[in-house]
Motif scaffolding. Structure first.
Motif, PDB file in Angstrom:
ATOM      1  N   THR A 135      44.284   0.421  43.589  1.00  0.00           N
ATOM      2  CA  THR A 135      44.103  -1.023  43.406  1.00  0.00           C
ATOM      3  C   THR A 135      45.408  -1.757  43.685  1.00  0.00           C
ATOM      4  O   THR A 135      45.424  -2.800  44.347  1.00  0.00           O
ATOM      5  CB  THR A 135      43.606  -1.321  41.977  1.00  0.00           C
ATOM      6  OG1 THR A 135      42.326  -0.712  41.793  1.00  0.00           O
ATOM      7  CG2 THR A 135      43.505  -2.819  41.721  1.00  0.00           C
ATOM      8  N   THR A 192      41.775 -14.383  25.480  1.00  0.00           N
ATOM      9  CA  THR A 192      41.216 -13.549  26.542  1.00  0.00           C
ATOM     10  C   THR A 192      42.144 -13.567  27.755  1.00  0.00           C
ATOM     11  O   THR A 192      43.024 -14.432  27.872  1.00  0.00           O
ATOM     12  CB  THR A 192      39.826 -14.018  26.997  1.00  0.00           C
ATOM     13  OG1 THR A 192      39.956 -15.213  27.774  1.00  0.00           O
ATOM     14  CG2 THR A 192      38.897 -14.243  25.808  1.00  0.00           C
ATOM     15  N   TYR A 193      41.917 -12.645  28.650  1.00  0.00           N
ATOM     16  CA  TYR A 193      42.715 -12.566  29.874  1.00  0.00           C
ATOM     17  C   TYR A 193      42.581 -13.830  30.718  1.00  0.00           C
ATOM     18  O   TYR A 193      43.489 -14.189  31.462  1.00  0.00           O
ATOM     19  CB  TYR A 193      42.326 -11.328  30.695  1.00  0.00           C
ATOM     20  CG  TYR A 193      40.973 -11.439  31.357  1.00  0.00           C
ATOM     21  CD1 TYR A 193      40.860 -11.817  32.690  1.00  0.00           C
ATOM     22  CD2 TYR A 193      39.804 -11.170  30.658  1.00  0.00           C
ATOM     23  CE1 TYR A 193      39.626 -11.924  33.305  1.00  0.00           C
ATOM     24  CE2 TYR A 193      38.571 -11.265  31.256  1.00  0.00           C
ATOM     25  CZ  TYR A 193      38.475 -11.649  32.582  1.00  0.00           C
ATOM     26  OH  TYR A 193      37.256 -11.756  33.182  1.00  0.00           O
ATOM     27  N   ILE A 221      39.936  -8.372  27.122  1.00  0.00           N
ATOM     28  CA  ILE A 221      38.728  -8.556  27.921  1.00  0.00           C
ATOM     29  C   ILE A 221      37.562  -8.611  26.940  1.00  0.00           C
ATOM     30  O   ILE A 221      37.342  -7.657  26.190  1.00  0.00           O
ATOM     31  CB  ILE A 221      38.538  -7.395  28.918  1.00  0.00           C
ATOM     32  CG1 ILE A 221      39.720  -7.325  29.883  1.00  0.00           C
ATOM     33  CG2 ILE A 221      37.226  -7.560  29.684  1.00  0.00           C
ATOM     34  CD1 ILE A 221      39.731  -6.083  30.771  1.00  0.00           C
ATOM     35  N   LEU A 274      36.899  -0.817  27.652  1.00  0.00           N
ATOM     36  CA  LEU A 274      36.525  -0.461  29.019  1.00  0.00           C
ATOM     37  C   LEU A 274      37.430   0.666  29.502  1.00  0.00           C
ATOM     38  O   LEU A 274      38.484   0.933  28.928  1.00  0.00           O
ATOM     39  CB  LEU A 274      36.720  -1.660  29.953  1.00  0.00           C
ATOM     40  CG  LEU A 274      35.826  -2.875  29.739  1.00  0.00           C
ATOM     41  CD1 LEU A 274      36.233  -3.978  30.714  1.00  0.00           C
ATOM     42  CD2 LEU A 274      34.369  -2.519  29.915  1.00  0.00           C
ATOM     43  N   ASN A 286      39.295   0.139  35.212  1.00  0.00           N
ATOM     44  CA  ASN A 286      38.465  -1.068  35.308  1.00  0.00           C
ATOM     45  C   ASN A 286      39.160  -2.261  34.671  1.00  0.00           C
ATOM     46  O   ASN A 286      39.124  -3.377  35.201  1.00  0.00           O
ATOM     47  CB  ASN A 286      37.108  -0.847  34.633  1.00  0.00           C
ATOM     48  CG  ASN A 286      36.249   0.147  35.370  1.00  0.00           C
ATOM     49  OD1 ASN A 286      36.415   0.379  36.556  1.00  0.00           O
ATOM     50  ND2 ASN A 286      35.335   0.765  34.656  1.00  0.00           N
ATOM     51  N   SER A 287      39.804  -2.040  33.535  1.00  0.00           N
ATOM     52  CA  SER A 287      40.517  -3.119  32.845  1.00  0.00           C
ATOM     53  C   SER A 287      41.642  -3.680  33.718  1.00  0.00           C
ATOM     54  O   SER A 287      41.827  -4.895  33.803  1.00  0.00           O
ATOM     55  CB  SER A 287      41.088  -2.618  31.522  1.00  0.00           C
ATOM     56  OG  SER A 287      40.049  -2.239  30.653  1.00  0.00           O
ATOM     57  N   ALA A 314      41.790  -3.637  36.969  1.00  0.00           N
ATOM     58  CA  ALA A 314      41.198  -4.385  38.080  1.00  0.00           C
ATOM     59  C   ALA A 314      40.726  -5.770  37.639  1.00  0.00           C
ATOM     60  O   ALA A 314      40.976  -6.769  38.326  1.00  0.00           O
ATOM     61  CB  ALA A 314      40.049  -3.597  38.691  1.00  0.00           C
ATOM     62  N   VAL A 315      40.063  -5.852  36.491  1.00  0.00           N
ATOM     63  CA  VAL A 315      39.560  -7.138  35.991  1.00  0.00           C
ATOM     64  C   VAL A 315      40.708  -8.133  35.824  1.00  0.00           C
ATOM     65  O   VAL A 315      40.663  -9.269  36.317  1.00  0.00           O
ATOM     66  CB  VAL A 315      38.799  -6.943  34.653  1.00  0.00           C
ATOM     67  CG1 VAL A 315      38.570  -8.278  33.954  1.00  0.00           C
ATOM     68  CG2 VAL A 315      37.486  -6.228  34.880  1.00  0.00           C
ATOM     69  N   ILE A 316      41.755  -7.721  35.135  1.00  0.00           N
ATOM     70  CA  ILE A 316      42.850  -8.645  34.827  1.00  0.00           C
ATOM     71  C   ILE A 316      43.704  -8.924  36.057  1.00  0.00           C
ATOM     72  O   ILE A 316      44.111 -10.070  36.292  1.00  0.00           O
ATOM     73  CB  ILE A 316      43.685  -8.109  33.648  1.00  0.00           C
ATOM     74  CG1 ILE A 316      42.803  -8.064  32.382  1.00  0.00           C
ATOM     75  CG2 ILE A 316      44.913  -8.992  33.409  1.00  0.00           C
ATOM     76  CD1 ILE A 316      43.469  -7.433  31.171  1.00  0.00           C
ATOM     77  N   TYR A 372      42.778  -9.021  39.184  1.00  0.00           N
ATOM     78  CA  TYR A 372      42.088  -9.949  40.073  1.00  0.00           C
ATOM     79  C   TYR A 372      42.047 -11.366  39.501  1.00  0.00           C
ATOM     80  O   TYR A 372      42.070 -12.342  40.245  1.00  0.00           O
ATOM     81  CB  TYR A 372      40.689  -9.443  40.438  1.00  0.00           C
ATOM     82  CG  TYR A 372      40.744  -8.638  41.716  1.00  0.00           C
ATOM     83  CD1 TYR A 372      40.663  -9.273  42.961  1.00  0.00           C
ATOM     84  CD2 TYR A 372      40.936  -7.272  41.696  1.00  0.00           C
ATOM     85  CE1 TYR A 372      40.745  -8.559  44.136  1.00  0.00           C
ATOM     86  CE2 TYR A 372      41.018  -6.538  42.866  1.00  0.00           C
ATOM     87  CZ  TYR A 372      40.927  -7.188  44.085  1.00  0.00           C
ATOM     88  OH  TYR A 372      41.026  -6.481  45.253  1.00  0.00           O
ATOM     89  N   GLU A 373      42.015 -11.503  38.184  1.00  0.00           N
ATOM     90  CA  GLU A 373      42.107 -12.851  37.598  1.00  0.00           C
ATOM     91  C   GLU A 373      43.476 -13.446  37.876  1.00  0.00           C
ATOM     92  O   GLU A 373      43.583 -14.627  38.236  1.00  0.00           O
ATOM     93  CB  GLU A 373      41.834 -12.816  36.090  1.00  0.00           C
ATOM     94  CG  GLU A 373      42.089 -14.149  35.379  1.00  0.00           C
ATOM     95  CD  GLU A 373      41.234 -15.311  35.861  1.00  0.00           C
ATOM     96  OE1 GLU A 373      41.585 -16.469  35.543  1.00  0.00           O
ATOM     97  OE2 GLU A 373      40.220 -15.090  36.554  1.00  0.00           O
TER      98      GLU A 373
END
Length: 166
Positions: free
Chosen positions: A21, A87-88, A123, A132, A136-137, A139-141, A143-144
């Motif tokens: 990533t 939250t993120y 998250i 999570l 995955n965690s 990637a989520v943060i 990309y934000e």
């Protein structure tokens, strides 16, 4: 460029996926020992595929070593934890910021979180679930953070080819 920090990661496949990533997104990866694997682990390389050779990564003996070698991280680090109030998506990410994630089995130590409570992010998820997957965690943060910065330096458009069907 953003910095992803893994504090004592334990699972090589997670770190390999996170490395992949980071390469795809132009992120720098910081690994803080002890690691639950050796860097040349075949599972790490399998998950990171052929991307690992292109990864900008750095290894540190411990958290204090990381801080000493990255003084710019002080006041510019977000701490991902299920214990955060914010939250993120509440964070205001700036290029050069650091986003830290703890080890899979225990997260970031409480003493670090307490000292940096205002910079802790989480998250949202259903209450009955622990967390999570680490990759995955990340990637989520990540990309934000990139979304908030208009995905700078990432490909602007996909290359969909229109085929003629007969």
């Amino acid at each position: 460029m953003f910095n992803i920090v893994l504090l004592e990661p334990e699972i090589p496949a997670n770190t390999g996926n996170i490395g992949r990533t980071c390469v795809a997104c132009g992120l720098r990866l910081h690994l803080i020992e002890p690691l639950g694997f050796i860097i040349n682990d075949k599972n790490l390389k399998r998950a990171g595929m052929d991307y690992w050779k292109d990864l900008d990564w750095h290894l540190y003996n411990d958290y204090e070593d990381f801080l000493a070698k990255n003084p710019d991280s002080i006041g510019r680090t977000y701490y991902a934890t299920t214990k955060a109030h914010k939250t993120y998506a509440d964070a205001d990410y700036k290029p050069g910021d650091y986003i830290m994630f703890g080890k899979e089995s225990a997260g970031i130590p409480e003493e670090i979180l307490v000292r940096n409570e205002e910079a802790c992010i989480r998250i949202p998820m259903k209450e009955e679930y622990r967390s999570l997957n680490l990759s995955n965690s990340v990637a989520v943060i990540a990309y934000e953070a990139m979304r908030q910065n208009d995905f700078k330096s990432l490909e602007e458009y996909g290359k969909l080819h229109r085929l003629k069907w007969q």
